[in-house]
Design an enzyme around this catalytic site. Sequence first.
Site, PDB file in Angstrom:
ATOM      1  N   GLY A 224     -25.693   2.164  -3.468  1.00  0.00           N
ATOM      2  CA  GLY A 224     -26.343   1.146  -4.287  1.00  0.00           C
ATOM      3  C   GLY A 224     -26.758   1.703  -5.637  1.00  0.00           C
ATOM      4  N   GLY A 225     -27.913   1.229  -6.119  1.00  0.00           N
ATOM      5  CA  GLY A 225     -28.409   1.676  -7.418  1.00  0.00           C
ATOM      6  C   GLY A 225     -28.688   3.157  -7.478  1.00  0.00           C
ATOM      7  N   GLY A 459      -0.091  15.126 -31.937  1.00  0.00           N
ATOM      8  CA  GLY A 459      -1.518  14.823 -32.019  1.00  0.00           C
ATOM      9  C   GLY A 459      -2.343  15.650 -31.064  1.00  0.00           C
ATOM     10  CB  ALA A 460      -1.615  17.168 -27.757  1.00  0.00           C
TER      11      ALA A 460
END
Length: 555
Positions: A224-225, A459-460
């Site tokens: 849960g939370g 770009g790497a």
Amino acid sequence: MMLSPIRNVSKVALKLNATSIPLIVKCSLTHSLTHSAQAGLSTVIPISGSTSASKEIQMIKKIEEKRHEAFLGGGEKRIASQHSKGKLTARERIDLLLDKGSFREYDAFVQHQCVDFGMEDQHITGDGVVTGYGTINGRLVYVFSQDFTTFGGSLSKTHAQKICKIMDQAVLVGAPVIGLNDSGGARIQEGVDSLAGYADIFQRNVDASGVVPQISVIMGPCAGGAVYSPALTDFTLMVRDTSYLFVTGPDVIKAVTNEEVTQEELGGAKAHTTKSGVAHLAFDNDVEALAKVREFFDFLPLSNRHDIPIRPTEDPIDRADPVLNTIVPADSTKAYDIKDVITRICDDNTFFEIMPDYAKNMVIGFSRLGGETVGIVANQPLVSSGVLDINSSIKAARFVRFLDAFDIPIITFVDVPGFLPGVQQEHGGIIKHGAKLLYAFAEATTPKITVITRKAYGGAYDVMSSKHLKGDMNYSWPTGEIAVMGAKGAVEIIFRHVKDKHISKFANPLPAAQRGYVDDIILPSNTRKTLIQDLRMLKSKNRQPPAKKHGNVPL
């Protein structure tokens, strides 16, 4: 520093089972109870017939009884049940984690204040969590350990207040926080007070982020939370077969989607260390997990105000390793293990890897150079040729940001052919996720040293801590290939016909060196000496980012 015998666990002792745990921890619990009595209020009071002295003795006796109740948690039956599941209790875990006799407990007498649904008649001293501070190898740390034997470790208002208190003090004095999570979730009887308690903890997690290191160790259920506190911390560790992390459990999922799944399949250690990337490491049992946390802790600074820790080493600074000169295959299509490179360069051939089972094409972790902690980020040619993809970008970006927050130097080893092509990657957001890694490196002001071992394409090349992203020192080995794309592909586009003389123009680091994009081309065998010299030179680095509230990371 030598560890106590119970921490220096052999491989045999690590193979715990439900029947062996009580024997292993019996002396630990006895020690804890004895230490508590010694640390308590047991004092000889001169009574001389005084009524006030007699009352004081009675009060001391009552306090010691309450302290003993706190140590027993939910009682012996529930402790036995915890052991039968192959799990230690909250206090046994603390005793193994911290240096012997160093734990100072806070709020041992706290009880919940709920009066609804019969809770006014159910009080267990301590309210399901043990909190305080101690030391690991002599260094200060704050810790909370949830007690599943008490109300299933469920979080109440007072339970949360105990955790918040030690987190506030950790930030105040500058010391890491380690949370040992073992909780059934919110205490339903307290309703919104329990939810408020979670939110209070979340706020502390955020406030402490980048100020003190935060480590979550999941040693039981966390649902849960409750899962969002570990998610907000720097590192999440799990124990196989006994720990679970999920927002909604198997029953809810079946009711809503009609999918059938077990707790282990949904939120076990394997799922989160190999698929989701939520957890960083997993261990076979509580004892192994706590021993590894102690080892891991030694790499971390106490806070962003403290220097990084130093461990003296006899490993020579100028140690050359000729094997590195031939470790990269001459054929650029053949793979090699970047971990061999890392361990041969670093102190005593050691490397503490983080997230070893997730996005294996990227390697991250801690080591030491010249005795000082460094963070390692490296492409792994053995897996998908070290290509950058969504998961590897996210994995490395968060790690780089942690290193920068605590001013831990970043050593980057580059062998990357580019970003992984494909419809799935494009639709999955490789542009946005790849930008996270670029942003992390560009934003970092901690010392940054980069070594290109072979490929640095497209770009790497830019993303992997290049000189253009304010890299402090950037090197290439003679085997480096720095180009827009692979040499053969580039030649085919430009010259149409591939010739060796054309390939050689692209497949070397000289063009980059001639433009100052790499500071030097170094012999691989001398890499260790070069890195340590640069780290010492960069100790006084003081680069301040432009004034702003904060940047907008491409989340």
